[in-house]
Design a protein around this motif. Structure first.
Motif, PDB file in Angstrom:
ATOM      1  N   LEU A 104       0.831  -1.207   0.000  1.00  0.00           N
ATOM      2  CA  LEU A 104       0.000   0.000   0.000  1.00  0.00           C
ATOM      3  C   LEU A 104       0.862   1.251   0.000  1.00  0.00           C
ATOM      4  O   LEU A 104       0.613   2.194  -0.768  1.00  0.00           O
ATOM      5  CB  LEU A 104      -0.933  -0.027   1.206  1.00  0.00           C
ATOM      6  N   ARG A 105       1.882   1.281   0.842  1.00  0.00           N
ATOM      7  CA  ARG A 105       2.749   2.467   0.888  1.00  0.00           C
ATOM      8  C   ARG A 105       3.483   2.649  -0.446  1.00  0.00           C
ATOM      9  O   ARG A 105       3.639   3.782  -0.930  1.00  0.00           O
ATOM     10  CB  ARG A 105       3.733   2.346   2.049  1.00  0.00           C
ATOM     11  N   ALA A 106       3.934   1.544  -1.044  1.00  0.00           N
ATOM     12  CA  ALA A 106       4.595   1.637  -2.352  1.00  0.00           C
ATOM     13  C   ALA A 106       3.627   2.118  -3.421  1.00  0.00           C
ATOM     14  O   ALA A 106       4.010   2.870  -4.333  1.00  0.00           O
ATOM     15  CB  ALA A 106       5.186   0.284  -2.742  1.00  0.00           C
ATOM     16  N   ALA A 107       2.361   1.720  -3.316  1.00  0.00           N
ATOM     17  CA  ALA A 107       1.363   2.155  -4.288  1.00  0.00           C
ATOM     18  C   ALA A 107       1.136   3.662  -4.198  1.00  0.00           C
ATOM     19  O   ALA A 107       1.003   4.346  -5.218  1.00  0.00           O
ATOM     20  CB  ALA A 107       0.050   1.401  -4.060  1.00  0.00           C
ATOM     21  N   VAL A 108       1.084   4.188  -2.983  1.00  0.00           N
ATOM     22  CA  VAL A 108       0.924   5.632  -2.798  1.00  0.00           C
ATOM     23  C   VAL A 108       2.117   6.378  -3.387  1.00  0.00           C
ATOM     24  O   VAL A 108       1.969   7.359  -4.122  1.00  0.00           O
ATOM     25  CB  VAL A 108       0.737   5.966  -1.307  1.00  0.00           C
ATOM     26  N   SER A 109       3.330   5.912  -3.078  1.00  0.00           N
ATOM     27  CA  SER A 109       4.529   6.576  -3.601  1.00  0.00           C
ATOM     28  C   SER A 109       4.583   6.497  -5.116  1.00  0.00           C
ATOM     29  O   SER A 109       5.006   7.446  -5.789  1.00  0.00           O
ATOM     30  CB  SER A 109       5.783   5.941  -2.991  1.00  0.00           C
ATOM     31  N   ALA A 110       4.158   5.361  -5.679  1.00  0.00           N
ATOM     32  CA  ALA A 110       4.145   5.224  -7.133  1.00  0.00           C
ATOM     33  C   ALA A 110       3.171   6.216  -7.760  1.00  0.00           C
ATOM     34  O   ALA A 110       3.455   6.811  -8.815  1.00  0.00           O
ATOM     35  CB  ALA A 110       3.785   3.797  -7.529  1.00  0.00           C
ATOM     36  N   ASN A 111       2.016   6.409  -7.135  1.00  0.00           N
ATOM     37  CA  ASN A 111       1.075   7.408  -7.642  1.00  0.00           C
ATOM     38  C   ASN A 111       1.689   8.800  -7.661  1.00  0.00           C
ATOM     39  O   ASN A 111       1.537   9.557  -8.626  1.00  0.00           O
ATOM     40  CB  ASN A 111      -0.182   7.417  -6.776  1.00  0.00           C
ATOM     41  N   LEU A 112       2.388   9.165  -6.581  1.00  0.00           N
ATOM     42  CA  LEU A 112       3.031  10.473  -6.535  1.00  0.00           C
ATOM     43  C   LEU A 112       4.122  10.583  -7.592  1.00  0.00           C
ATOM     44  O   LEU A 112       4.273  11.626  -8.244  1.00  0.00           O
ATOM     45  CB  LEU A 112       3.604  10.718  -5.141  1.00  0.00           C
ATOM     46  N   ALA A 113       4.896   9.501  -7.775  1.00  0.00           N
ATOM     47  CA  ALA A 113       5.975   9.523  -8.767  1.00  0.00           C
ATOM     48  C   ALA A 113       5.423   9.682 -10.177  1.00  0.00           C
ATOM     49  O   ALA A 113       5.985  10.418 -11.006  1.00  0.00           O
ATOM     50  CB  ALA A 113       6.801   8.245  -8.657  1.00  0.00           C
ATOM     51  N   VAL A 114       4.324   9.009 -10.465  1.00  0.00           N
ATOM     52  CA  VAL A 114       3.750   9.037 -11.812  1.00  0.00           C
ATOM     53  C   VAL A 114       3.001  10.342 -12.074  1.00  0.00           C
ATOM     54  O   VAL A 114       3.119  10.941 -13.151  1.00  0.00           O
ATOM     55  CB  VAL A 114       2.827   7.812 -12.011  1.00  0.00           C
ATOM     56  N   SER A 115       2.235  10.803 -11.092  1.00  0.00           N
ATOM     57  CA  SER A 115       1.457  12.023 -11.321  1.00  0.00           C
ATOM     58  C   SER A 115       2.352  13.234 -11.503  1.00  0.00           C
ATOM     59  O   SER A 115       2.000  14.170 -12.232  1.00  0.00           O
ATOM     60  CB  SER A 115       0.480  12.258 -10.168  1.00  0.00           C
ATOM     61  N   THR A 116       3.531  13.233 -10.883  1.00  0.00           N
ATOM     62  CA  THR A 116       4.405  14.408 -10.970  1.00  0.00           C
ATOM     63  C   THR A 116       5.439  14.297 -12.086  1.00  0.00           C
ATOM     64  O   THR A 116       6.394  15.073 -12.123  1.00  0.00           O
ATOM     65  CB  THR A 116       5.110  14.667  -9.621  1.00  0.00           C
ATOM     66  N   ILE A 117       5.243  13.360 -13.024  1.00  0.00           N
ATOM     67  CA  ILE A 117       5.962  13.413 -14.301  1.00  0.00           C
ATOM     68  C   ILE A 117       4.971  13.690 -15.432  1.00  0.00           C
ATOM     69  O   ILE A 117       5.321  13.595 -16.602  1.00  0.00           O
ATOM     70  CB  ILE A 117       6.780  12.134 -14.595  1.00  0.00           C
TER      71      ILE A 117
END
Length: 669
Positions: free
Chosen positions: A465-478
């Motif tokens: 779950l924590r990795a999924a949240v971080s992945a969302n932030l990484a993807v949305s901010t590119i």
């Protein structure tokens, strides 16, 4: 415009070059002048000459610096280093530098062109042809690092990047991960690589403190370095280059209610009977959604046996309140019903060593698989006709496009590039409804298309779950603006999530742009043991509450969709985008902003309390209605399983609408 200023001193000599936009050639011999400084009103770029290196300085502080032995190149199996600068010339705002290497007769040509908020850098070899060019940066020089997109290791997503390790040796437009060649830092610098060739990217590999960016192929290493006042401004510079969407492919209803996909619920047990049992249980428990997607393709050899009447399935799902969706991709396993047809007609990518044969590789399930060649007009038409037949004859309302569009192990169609494949794939997918499942596509093609983007599968654990949240932030901010985690509760063929993981994941997803669901809180079969795993009534109620929260928040989310179409800013974004002066916001990993008004701080691990950081501003606590002034850290904030911590920035646009939705006290169960 000021004239070019040349100052020559011995010993600690420096050559200071002002940076007018126009000018005449001005030679500067590095051997006699030492370090070179290029100055703009906003920053300075210092070029060290005893060993070629670059340092970017703003307001007297280093904001980005290359590492020692920053420039390297590979010829064959051997790596070589770039050494001292041997000469430089200036023409207007462009500096050209020549440097020696450890190979006799081989030199490096570096060209730097300054602009007010960025500089372009291009370097290549003279006297030899390199197989790879590598530039390394000192991570610490720029603070924290972000960007890149998804980690190739789907189970871990460091945020910031320098807090862990990221090694992506297959970083490419053909990547299955959602990525872009763009990185940015807490010091408000950014790096964009200008290439469509594969790269090898390593961030803090082995804990070495380096950002290593290696371009393969025989082209120069070309990049742009942004120098701004805030990370959000760097992001916006990137968006001006890759483009922002003109529309959202996803409808309001698809934002408002979940999409249910059968993968984590059924895995290899995809049958018409099982799909209906699952959908009936969802509807019976009041677990709303706009579509049910079958995680299987009609090309499967036994699809007709497992789904004997797809139109009847579509009709029954419609009565339950769901549209029918299907999985689709360009992957063509040898077991596919029409594999021979694809091979005989040359519809698959070709083997680079023997163009008469299809390029086959081992897929995730161990099967030999080819990839439909979208650059081949006949193959594209064949594939598109099949999708249209499904929507026209079988009752399929839309598709989950789960595929890469090219594979670097294969040969492209004559004169087609990797970028062409991404372009062809996004244009084809844009013809069909993706039902909120969106598109997983790499590089710089989908940002401007308006697709929803789901991040990759994650483990069925709190770490997942924590990795999924971080992945969302990484993807949305590119630049992939309409983002969701893949599979609430996780997948990856792990055992089903615990009650706590499933409920917390649904709660977190309720405060994201979209909800993408699979595991049913009414129960699921454990794919690893075959045993049925039941959840209690509270699990169903918590999940249903999360869906209701998201649906009430949908008008606010839809406002953010319209706003981002104008600005290109991500809807789900890290705190420091909105609050760059609050230092603590740069390392918060378990909170995010949903638009300007909602600060989401759901519980992402075990226990019933958490610390919450509130940046500068006036915040209303959704759980108790209290007003809190930041910056402040709320220690041990109570977050039992029924509470999803969220706060509303009272001064932000949309605050009233968001608070009314989140603080709703009506009967939801």
């Amino acid at each position: 415009m000021p004239a070019v200023t040349r100052t020559v001193r011995r010993g600690s000599a420096a050559l200071v070059l002002a940076a007018p936009l126009l000018g005449t050639a001005s030679p500067a011999t590095a051997a006699e002048t030492g370090p070179i400084t290029l100055a703009t009103p906003g920053y300075e770029l210092r070029v060290t000459t005893d060993r070629l290196a670059l340092t970017t300085v703003r307001a007297g502080r280093t904001v980005l610096a290359t590492a020692p032995a920053a420039f390297r190149f590979r010829i064959g199996a051997d790596w070589h280093i770039v050494r001292e600068v041997t000469g430089s010339t200036r023409d207007g705002n462009t500096l050209r530098v020549t440097a020696a290497t450890d190979l006799p007769g081989v030199t490096v040509d570096l060209r730097i062109t300054l602009r007010s908020d960025r500089y372009d850098m291009n370097w290549s070899l003279s006297g030899a042809q390199a197989d790879a060019l590598s530039t390394a940066y000192d991570l610490n020089s720029a603070g924290h690092w972000y960007g890149h997109g998804e980690n190739s290791d789907q189970t871990v997503q460091p945020w910031p990047l320098d807090s862990g390790q990221l090694v992506d040796t297959g970083f490419s437009p053909a990547s299955y991960q959602v990525v872009a060649p763009f990185w940015y830092t807490s010091s408000a610098t950014g790096l964009r690589a200008h290439t469509n060739d594969p790269m090898d990217v390593r961030i803090n590999s082995g804990g070495n403190g380096l950002g290593e960016f290696t371009v393969t192929g025989d082209r120069p290493a070309a990049s742009t370095v942004f120098v701004e006042d805030t990370p959000a401004e760097v992001y916006r510079d990137h968006i001006t280059l890759v483009g922002k969407p003109e529309r959202s492919d996803t409808s309001y209803e698809q934002y408002a209610t979940p999409l249910w996909n059968s993968w984590a619920q059924l895995y290899g047990e995809q049958t018409q009977e099982n799909i209906l049992d699952w959908a009936r249980a969802l509807a019976g428990a009041g677990l709303r959604g706009h579509a049910v997607q079958i995680e299987e393709s009609v090309i499967a050899a036994d699809f007709g046996e497992r789904f004997p009447d797809l139109p009847a399935l579509s009709e029954e799902l419609g009565r339950l309140g769901f549209d029918l969706g299907m999985w689709t991709g360009l992957y063509m396993p040898e077991t596919a019903a029409n594999f021979s047809e694809a091979v005989d007609n040359g519809y698959l990518l070709k083997d680079p060593s023997d163009p008469s044969k299809p390029c086959l590789f081992t897929w995730w399930n161990g099967r030999q698989t080819g990839l439909i060649d979208l650059a081949n007009p006949a193959a594209r038409q064949w594939y598109t006709d099949d999708l249209r037949a499904q929507t026209g004859e079988l009752g399929v309302a839309g598709f989950k496009f789960d595929t890469a569009f090219f594979d670097d192990r294969c040969a492209p169609y004559p004169r087609a590039t990797r970028a062409d494949y991404v372009k062809n794939g996004t244009e084809l997918a844009d013809e069909f409804d993706q039902q909120g499942a969106g598109l997983r596509v790499a590089w710089n093609a989908a940002q401007s298309k308006g697709f929803a983007t789901r991040t990759a599968d994650k483990p069925t654990t709190f770490a997942g779950l924590r990795a999924a949240v971080s992945a969302n932030l990484a993807v949305s901010t590119i630049g992939y603006l309409f983002v969701e985690t893949d599979m609430i509760g996780g997948s990856l063929s792990y055992p089903p999530p615990t009650k706590e993981v499933l409920a917390r994941w649904a709660q977190a997803a309720s405060l994201m742009p979209l909800m993408y669901a699979s595991t049913s809180p009414t129960g699921v079969r454990d794919a690893t043991t075959g045993e049925w795993v039941g959840y209690d009534r509270e699990t169903v109620e918590l999940y249903r509450d999360a869906i209701a929260t998201h649906e009430r928040l949908a008008p606010y989310i839809w406002d953010q969709v319209q706003s981002t179409l104008k600005t290109g800013d991500p809807i789900m974004r890290p705190l420091f985008f909105d609050f760059p002066k609050d230092e603590a916001s740069y390392t918060v990993t378990d909170q995010w902003m949903l638009g300007p008004a909602v600060l989401a701080a759901p519980k992402l691990d075990e226990g019933s309390t958490r610390d919450v950081f509130l940046p500068t501003g006036t915040w209303r606590d959704v759980a108790n209605g209290k007003v809190v002034r930041g910056p402040v850290t709320l220690k041990g904030y109570a977050a039992p399983l029924g509470v999803t911590p969220a706060f509303v920035n009272l001064k932000a646009k949309g605050a009233s609408k968001a608070y009314q939705a989140l603080a709703y006290t009506g009967a939801e169960r």
